[in-house]
Design an enzyme around this catalytic site. Structure first.
Site, short mmCIF file in Angstrom:
data_model
loop_
_atom_site.label_atom_id
_atom_site.label_comp_id
_atom_site.label_asym_id
_atom_site.label_seq_id
_atom_site.Cartn_x
_atom_site.Cartn_y
_atom_site.Cartn_z
N THR A 1 7.93 -1.88 5.14
CA THR A 1 6.87 -2.09 4.16
C THR A 1 6.07 -0.81 3.93
OG1 THR A 1 6.72 -4.31 5.06
CG2 THR A 1 4.92 -3.60 3.63
N GLU A 2 5.84 -0.48 2.66
CA GLU A 2 5.05 0.70 2.28
C GLU A 2 5.62 1.98 2.90
OE1 GLU A 2 3.16 -0.06 0.01
OE2 GLU A 2 2.18 -2.00 0.38
N ALA A 3 6.94 1.99 3.14
CA ALA A 3 7.63 3.16 3.71
C ALA A 3 7.04 3.59 5.04
CB ALA A 3 7.64 4.32 2.71
#
Lengths: 374, 394
Positions: free
Chosen positions: B142-144
């Protein structure tokens, strides 16, 4: 630049926001603006940053009374006319480049000064009769306001709402209006980092008139108390709805949790802000609502109605519809019960209030004077 | 030879219903709003952009793209707009589209527990298998989010590569346009070239940018003059049609890009899983969690203020009890409350300073976001027979 400012009240003779406004505005005005301040004679008053001329008249009422009965009407018209006439006379012997007046009580004076000296008139509209009466205005007060709006060379509205209203209800020329908000001297209210108090105290402050929405507050209070029996609602201020509201709290069965304080002096108000868990401004209409900024400066989580001018300049507050008493109650319960919410709101509203300064407002006002003179 | 990897992230959260402190309902997610937003974005972005990509792949067989879909996005597509799945399938069937795995719930599960994290990845893997018949080799959290420890765990789960931000603080003097490995594991790091990615994602329609307007030929020239093994252009899919409206010319830009890139024989489009065959140039140390968010590139958009931490802690604490219940519906609700967006809405770091233009929110402010989340969590707690969050003064 020389400015003749026509006022109505000034500290220590203050009954509403108008006195505070003119005090802070003149205090923070850049030094190249010389102000001569006119006000009705109520006693000794002086400040180091400008000349105050006390004008003799027969005045005995505050700026925001609601009117009824012809006897009262006669005496008010007489007071306003007297003051205007005297302002005109004194203005004739005063040198100035521009005259600046505030609200309907002073605008006649402003017009007289403009006529006598041939200088442009700036008119700040802090509130209108249309609002104060909640859509049931006194026609002759509206006439005075309309007259002022037509005669003014420049109009300052204290919020976008006021601007829209004077265009719509008073036919003002949009081209001559500028919105300049109110601000706050946050150092007078800031008591440093605030921790959540334990009293569960919800504070509301203002004249007890129809447009302050205290009846909605009481309905919300009933819901809050059901869920949070230790909640205490403290309502500071007096007004013509005092008796009705006390009776309403009894009818709702919440009189043990509701405290009507009547008039509260300024130093006690500052203490109340600091003590409160929540500050609530449920106004049906609020041209600006400077008390919300004061509460924010004290670090008190604040709930304001969307129909307030202050709503246009603040972010770190809860905004509600004044009629939505369930939401109002929920927001109060959230601040009372969620410690982290209290802490974040408190910190951030305090910093936000610090950024809303009279220095900015005074600069904007000076800038507007210059554009009117051009 | 320099590879170009064009990769899109696609996600929609399940937005919460409006709950009062004393609300009694159990419809935690705002069905009507989620449906309306999904359909709007489907019309403006998902469907037209994917159709455009299908055309482009047919016209330029060398053109390749990669996608990561949150499970919540797919769930909403199935529920509200199956046509969205159809177009993605059509693109996948051209053979030029790659798919990554992530946590199904676009969640911060990595910060909850290893078991929870692995479970949500497993659910996502099954979903992608079911819809596309695809087995993903590359993972994106998630979100890198990325760290040494995380990379190691992801490697142990069988992935060959993990996505991360090509952020100067971890790279130092090194370029993001090479393949690296993190300290402690041999999984390949696929790092985003944020400058070239943000030229499209953020700056494309900014008139005061000195490169405005950005055209495909100019951009292809920039790509051609960039050194490295691979240029990773990782974008929010909503860049096309939603963040950058159709009127900005973003679709024309996309349309001409393959043709312009084809003018440079040393540039070659690659699927993201093709990058891991290349040799790693160096080790990169990522001791703390890195993300692709704002200027801080850390977790502070989701966690860090008192409200975010309190909401996350209270949600996390419900885990053991909810999982023990084996109530599928309840577990699904709890996981949907883990979605990163809910915590992002509570972020005060731009908002409190009055810089609200940098701030995208479904709520009026972070305080409303927090209150609403806590009201729902309290409601859930009461249903579970637990004490709601309350001040002690009562």
């Amino acid at each position: 630049m020389r400015v003749l400012m026509v006022g109505w009240e000034f500290p220590p003779y203050v009954s509403g926001g108008l006195g505070t406004h003119t005090y802070e505005l003149t205090r923070k005005m850049p030094h190249d603006v010389n102000i001569t301040f006119f006000m009705p004679d109520r006693g000794e008053v002086s400040v180091p940053w400008m000349d105050i001329k006390r004008i003799k008249t027969s005045i005995g009422f505050g700026p925001y009374m609601t009117f009824g009965g012809s006897v009262l009407k006669e005496s008010i018209i007489k007071s306003v006319e007297d003051y205007a006439k005297e302002v005109g006379k004194t203005a004739k012997q005063t040198d100035f480049d521009i005259v600046h007046c505030h609200d309907w009580l002073t605008v006649m004076g402003g017009i007289c000064a403009k006529r006598e000296n041939g200088k442009p008139l700036v008119f700040t509209v802090h509130s209108t009769e249309y609002d104060r009466s909640i859509g049931n205005p006194c026609p002759w007060v509206m006439d005075i306001e309309r007259y002022g709006i037509n005669e003014a060379d420049g109009i300052i509205a204290v919020s976008k709402r006021i601007k829209e209203q004077i265009i719509e209800k008073y036919g003002a020329d949009p081209g001559k209006i500028r919105v300049v908000y109110n601000a706050i001297d946050s150092s007078s209210f800031d008591c440093g980092l605030k921790f959540k108090p334990t009293e569960d105290l919800i504070l509301s402050l203002g004249r007890l008139t129809l447009h302050k929405g205290i009846d909605h507050l009481l309905r919300a209070a009933k819901i809050v108390i059901e869920h949070h029996p230790s909640a205490k609602f403290v309502i500071a201020g007096k007004g013509d709805k005092f008796k009705d509201l006390v009776e309403m709290s009894i009818d709702l069965g919440i009189e043990k949790n509701v405290f009507f304080l009547g008039y509260v002096p300024q130093e006690d108000i500052t203490k109340l802000y600091a003590r409160a868990d929540v500050f609530l401004m449920p106004s049906v209409f609020e041209p600006f609502g400077i008390t919300a900024l004061e509460a924010m400066a004290a670090g008190t989580p604040t709930i304001i109605s969307k129909t307030s001018g202050v709503c246009e300049v603040t972010n770190n507050v809860f905004k509600i519809d004044f009629w939505d008493t369930e939401k109002m109650a929920s927001r109060i319960l959230e601040i009372l019960n969620y410690k982290e919410l209290f802490e974040e709101m408190s910190n951030n509203c305090r910093s936000e209030a610090k950024r809303i300064t009279w220095d900015d407002i005074a600069m904007q006002t000076k800038d507007f004077y210059e554009s009117v003179l051009r | 030879m320099t590879k170009i990897c064009l990769y899109f992230q696609v996600h929609q959260p399940f937005r919460l219903s409006s709950f009062n402190y004393f609300s009694r309902g159990s419809e935690y997610f705002n069905e009507a709003k989620n449906k309306a937003i999904f359909n709007k974005v489907a019309d403006k972005c998902y469907i037209p952009t994917t159709r455009k990509l299908i055309e482009l792949v047919r016209a330029h067989p060398e053109f390749k793209v990669s996608f990561s879909f949150s499970g919540l996005l797919m769930e909403q597509a199935l529920k509200y707009r199956p046509e969205v799945i159809e177009v993605y399938r059509e693109l996948y069937n051209t053979g030029n589209m790659d798919i990554l795995n992530e946590t199904y719930y676009h969640s911060l599960a990595y910060l909850i527990s290893d078991e929870e994290f692995k479970e949500q990845v497993r659910i996502h893997r099954n979903l992608i298998k079911d819809i596309f018949g695809h087995r993903a080799l590359i993972f994106r959290n998630t979100e890198a989010m990325l760290s040494n420890d995380m990379a190691q765990k992801v490697e142990n789960m069988g992935y060959k590569g993990i996505v991360g931000e090509g952020w100067d603080k971890i790279l130092g003097w090194r370029s993001p346009n090479y393949i690296y490995q993190p300290n402690g594991s041999d999984i390949k790091l696929l790092l985003r070239n944020y400058r070239l990615s943000d030229d499209i994602g953020f700056r494309f329609s900014t008139p005061d940018w000195r490169e405005y307007p950005l055209t495909a030929d100019k951009y292809a020239l920039w790509l051609a003059s960039t050194q490295g093994q691979t240029i990773n252009l990782f974008l929010d899919y909503e860049t096309f049609g939603e963040h950058q409206w159709k009127e900005t010319g973003i679709f024309d830009f996309l349309e001409y890009l393959p043709k312009e890139v084809a003018k440079y024989p040393h540039l070659k489009w690659a699927k993201i899983s093709e990058l891991v065959d290349m040799e790693s140039k160096d080790r990169v140390d990522v001791p703390q969690i890195l993300s692709w968010a704002d200027i801080d590139r850390d977790l502070s958009a989701w966690l860090g203020n008192k409200m975010q931490d309190c909401a996350f802690r209270n949600m996390k604490e419900l885990g053991p009890l909810i999982l023990k219940s084996e109530d599928k519906e309840l577990i699904d609700i709890w996981r949907k409350l883990q979605t990163s967006d809910h915590f992002y809405y509570m972020c005060t770091k731009w908002f409190a300073d009055g810089d609200i233009h940098k701030y995208f929110n479904t709520y009026m402010n972070p305080y409303e976001a927090y209150s609403n989340y806590m009201n729902i969590l309290n409601n859930l707690k009461e249903k579970l027979g637990l004490n709601p969050v309350k001040s002690k003064a009562v």
